[in-house]
Design an enzyme around this catalytic site. Structure first.
Site, PDB file in Angstrom:
ATOM      1  N   HIS A 411       1.137  -1.221   0.302  1.00 49.74           N
ATOM      2  CA  HIS A 411      -0.119   0.057  -0.143  1.00 49.74           C
ATOM      3  C   HIS A 411       1.070   1.201   0.010  1.00 49.74           C
ATOM      4  CE1 HIS A 411       0.488   0.959   4.763  1.00 49.74           C
ATOM      5  NE2 HIS A 411       0.497  -0.304   4.657  1.00 49.74           N
ATOM      6  N   CYS A 430       2.226  -5.124   6.809  1.00 48.68           N
ATOM      7  CA  CYS A 430       2.311  -4.856   5.746  1.00 48.68           C
ATOM      8  C   CYS A 430       3.228  -4.040   4.794  1.00 48.68           C
ATOM      9  CB  CYS A 430       1.095  -3.861   5.546  1.00 48.68           C
ATOM     10  SG  CYS A 430      -0.561  -3.824   5.390  1.00 48.68           S
TER      11      CYS A 430
END
Length: 513
Positions: A411, A430
């Site tokens: 992301h 992440c």
């Protein structure tokens, strides 16, 4: 006396049995004679003319029982022997074609791969081969059985152990790492039986030598005792040893195009036809060894147990299937308990300033400022938190989705400062992208989808836009601390998650002394 009514039925049965029994006896006799014929043919030792299967099998079983505990994959090897009715096929088929002389030569050279040759019975195999080839060395049939059985068992075990080590590695990463979700092939009974059934062992042994440029480069550095810049000679050797083992694992990308993230290098590459066509800095999850306080230089064996920090990015492979532009962040409970409720207790407007909505039993709470967050603890937390799309959203303007059991994804991020630092293990797990639009351009190509993505990323849209990739793209999140760059220079990166230390601990009993 047989009653008359049964005679006409019983007599054909007797005749049939009389006809079949000699055939069975003849077949058994032939089978018993085969071992004598074959062994005499290949050894020219007269003693083997006395050999028969009934005499050999009990000796073989006793020998196999003796060596079983030291034999690699005994179940697969035993099934091979059973399937062949305990005939000494390895000796019969390979004694005179050079294979049984060649095998110890390969076993003795396994130290070139960093592995210990003393774990293989090459000296015993050599001695047994020499004994069988000496026409006068074996004096009794019992000695003949014992010699053949030992050579059969030791050859099978050594061949399987060696071929598995070079083709699959000596360590199963799934058994030592807690967060390893990479598809990794391991040897099975089918592959092992195929190995034992090979007609030419030498061709097999040549074919399984690792040939990738990376492996050969690190192997050469290991043989030459190269000292990697920034490391001592001993730590350099240990980096190379764990890296050679990783390269033996059957978990490498095979697709013509894929995305690969190397956690210790904090880097993402898009690979097409073996070349990087796009690369960028990334941030990964925080690890247990970010200050490099534990190193291979000062290794101790207490590191065998893998104890990951909760925010470490997992090792995995999957398929990127879609993107979400202007995403909503469903804040994980672990983050909510450790960060969100703490910040909300310190600042009653923290949630509204960060565009975080609060939910209870699936219903949105309109005035979360009225909640006394100082009384909310991890044990009594009954709320869920979602961050709306926007400039402050922790996922930035886009996230790339792929199935995985750890709920991680690639992301964007509003926090660009982290990309200026060398240590980029800063996320909750992440992978934050240095150039998310560049990745979108590569995966989608020019067209309407990319136009939508580009447009929505610069606009403040209150709702996410979901767009599926026209073609799913493989993604590999890996952990590689040592490699040869394009100039042949050996590169290394600090062991930010301490995974080298865990692997080295498990490799100890396999390594060359």
């Amino acid at each position: 006396m047989i009653p008359i009514p049964f005679r006409k039925h019983f007599i054909p049965i007797i005749l049939s049995t009389c006809l079949v029994l000699p055939a069975v006896l003849q077949s058994c006799k032939k089978k018993h004679e085969m071992i004598a014929e074959d062994m005499f043919r290949i050894t020219q030792n007269e003693i083997f003319k006395k050999a028969d299967t009934e005499g050999y099998i009990p000796v073989f079983k006793r020998v196999f029982t003796k060596y079983r505990s030291k034999t690699a994959n005994p179940l697969a090897i035993e099934s091979f022997f059973k399937k062949n009715e305990y005939q000494p096929l390895l000796v019969i088929n390979h004694l005179n074609n050079g294979d049984l002389e060649a095998l110890p030569e390969y076993l003795d050279k396994i130290n070139e791969h960093g592995l210990d040759p003393t774990m293989y019975p090459s000296a015993e195999i050599k001695a047994l081969v020499a004994k069988l080839k000496d026409k006068k060395a074996i004096k009794t049939i019992d000695e003949a059985y014992e010699t053949v059985a030992k050579l059969e068992v030791l050859t099978a075990g050594a061949l399987i152990k060696y071929s598995n080590a070079l083709q699959y590695g000596v360590i199963n990463p799934k058994k030592i790492y807690s967060r390893y979700f990479m598809a990794t092939r391991r040897p099975d009974s089918t592959t092992m039986l195929a190995t034992l059934n090979r007609a030419d062992f030498k061709t097999l042994l040549d074919s399984i030598q690792p040939k990738s440029p990376q492996y050969l480069a690190l192997q050469k550095a290991y043989r030459d005792s190269v000292t990697i810049e920034g490391l001592s000679r001993e730590e350099s050797k240990r980096y190379l040893l764990v890296s050679l083992e990783r390269l033996r694992w059957r978990n490498k990308p095979f697709e013509p195009k894929y995305v690969i993230v190397n956690i210790p290098d904090f880097r993402l590459d898009v690979i097409e036809d073996g070349k990087s066509v796009l690369n960028m800095k990334v941030c990964v999850g925080q690890g247990r060894n970010m200050k490099n306080q534990n190193t291979l230089e000062h290794f101790d064996d207490t590191a065998r147990a893998d104890k990951p920090f909760p925010r470490e990015t997992p090792i995995l492979n999957s398929l990127i299937h879609s993107v979400e532009v202007n995403p909503i962040w469903n804040i994980p409970r672990s983050i909510a308990t450790k960060e969100i409720i703490v910040e909300a207790a310190d600042d009653r407007y923290y949630l509204s300033n960060k565009n975080i909505d609060v939910f209870k039993d699936g219903k949105k709470i309109e005035d979360p400022e009225t909640i006394d967050w100082s009384q909310v603890t991890p044990d009594n937390l009954e709320y869920e938190f979602k961050q709306r799309p926007g400039e402050d959203n922790s996922l930035g303007k886009i996230k790339f989705l792929f199935k995985n059991r750890s709920s991680v994804y690639l992301h964007d991020t509003p926090n660009k400062e982290a990309f200026r630092h060398a240590m980029r293990a800063v996320s909750h797990g992440c992978v934050r992208l240095g150039d998310p639009l560049g990745l979108a351009q590569n995966l989608f190509g020019e067209g309407a989808d990319l136009d939508t993505i580009s447009k929505d990323m610069v606009e403040d849209k209150p709702n996410p836009t979901n767009i599926g990739l026209p073609k799913k793209t493989p993604i590999y999140i890996t952990y590689v601390t040592c490699w040869a760059d394009d100039n042949g220079t050996i590169q290394y990166r600090p062991d930010v998650y301490g995974l080298d230390i865990v692997l080295y601990a498990h490799l100890q009993s396999f390594l060359a002394k």
